[in-house]
Design a protein around this motif. Structure first.
Motif, PDB file in Angstrom:
ATOM      1  N   VAL A  78       0.834  -1.203   0.000  1.00 52.88           N
ATOM      2  CA  VAL A  78       0.000   0.000   0.000  1.00 52.88           C
ATOM      3  C   VAL A  78       0.870   1.254   0.000  1.00 52.88           C
ATOM      4  CG1 VAL A  78      -1.630   1.338   1.414  1.00 52.88           C
ATOM      5  CG2 VAL A  78      -2.015  -1.092   1.027  1.00 52.88           C
ATOM      6  N   LEU A  83      -1.364   3.516  -2.573  1.00 54.00           N
ATOM      7  CA  LEU A  83      -2.788   3.170  -2.621  1.00 54.00           C
ATOM      8  C   LEU A  83      -3.554   3.750  -1.447  1.00 54.00           C
ATOM      9  CD1 LEU A  83      -2.376  -0.604  -3.551  1.00 54.00           C
ATOM     10  CD2 LEU A  83      -2.914   1.286  -5.107  1.00 54.00           C
ATOM     11  N   HIS A 102      -7.096   1.626   1.873  1.00 51.54           N
ATOM     12  CA  HIS A 102      -7.042   2.125   0.499  1.00 51.54           C
ATOM     13  C   HIS A 102      -8.017   3.288   0.411  1.00 51.54           C
ATOM     14  CE1 HIS A 102      -5.428  -1.607  -1.794  1.00 51.54           C
ATOM     15  NE2 HIS A 102      -5.131  -1.735  -0.510  1.00 51.54           N
ATOM     16  N   THR A 107      -7.733   2.520  -6.745  1.00 46.05           N
ATOM     17  CA  THR A 107      -7.412   1.598  -5.653  1.00 46.05           C
ATOM     18  C   THR A 107      -8.588   0.636  -5.507  1.00 46.05           C
ATOM     19  OG1 THR A 107      -8.480   2.791  -3.824  1.00 46.05           O
ATOM     20  CG2 THR A 107      -6.281   3.537  -4.477  1.00 46.05           C
ATOM     21  N   GLU A 108      -8.472  -0.321  -4.597  1.00 43.02           N
ATOM     22  CA  GLU A 108      -9.579  -1.246  -4.348  1.00 43.02           C
ATOM     23  C   GLU A 108     -10.774  -0.533  -3.715  1.00 43.02           C
ATOM     24  OE1 GLU A 108      -8.631  -5.108  -2.658  1.00 43.02           O
ATOM     25  OE2 GLU A 108      -6.534  -4.831  -3.246  1.00 43.02           O
TER      26      GLU A 108
END
Length: 199
Positions: A78, A83, A102, A107-108
């Motif tokens: 990360v 992220l 995140h 990003t997710e």
């Protein structure tokens, strides 16, 4: 983790020795606009020497919950890929909990969202208090970063954590099911305060 309502997905994973365990709830809430100063320490804002210490402390915390559980590589990923950030809660020189977050597009988490990829608090007394504090810190961090939504995942077998998340105003958006091989609970136990969803 896969779709809880899809027999095809369950059958596919079972062919490889994975068995369905408890449901995993993906929950979200709107971020409060009341901005407060963070009590946690951000991984991105400490020295390289401190970062090494914090990584080792995170590994010790998770290993005490479940032997072999280690999130150091996730924290580094990360940070290195920008992220998001990892928040660390300390009390009297002891790591009380941490959360890998995140946030934002690419990003997710997605646009305008902070997603707790993984979070955990120390086992022992005052777990509920520490867990609530960690979630509040993540919400405040989301606000500071300009995000309007906070998303967490929690396995429903971690009953106390699951109920606390709902009591703090999170609503279930979707349900998945955790697939385990071997077919053992791992750290999915009622007294464990961990946030994750295997995605």
């Amino acid at each position: 983790m896969t779709f809880s309502r899809s027999p095809k997905h369950l059958y596919f994973y079972q062919k490889f020795g994975f068995m369905p365990r408890f449901l995993t709830a993906i929950c979200a809430k709107s971020v409060s606009q009341k901005q407060q100063q963070l009590q946690s320490i951000r991984y991105s804002q400490i020295s390289p020497e401190q970062q090494k210490e914090y990584l080792l402390a995170s590994q010790e915390l998770t290993n005490n919950i479940y032997p072999g559980l280690d999130l150091q590589s996730e924290i580094l990923a990360v940070a290195n890929q920008r992220l998001g950030d990892t928040l660390f809660l300390w009390e009297n020189g002891n790591l009380e909990g941490f959360a890998i977050c995140h946030y934002g597009a690419y990003t997710e988490a997605g646009s305008d969202t902070c997603y707790i990829k993984f979070g955990a608090v120390n086992s022992g007394k005052k777990e509920t208090e520490r867990f609530g504090k960690l979630l509040n810190e993540c919400e405040n961090f989301s606000n500071i970063m300009g995000m309007s939504k906070l998303v967490v995942g929690v396995n429903t077998s971690r009953q106390q954590a699951y109920i606390q998340i709902l009591n703090m105003g999170f609503k279930i958006e979707t349900l998945g099911v955790a697939m385990h091989n071997p077919n053992e609970p791992g750290y999915n136990r009622p007294d464990i305060y961990i946030i994750d969803d295997y995605r």
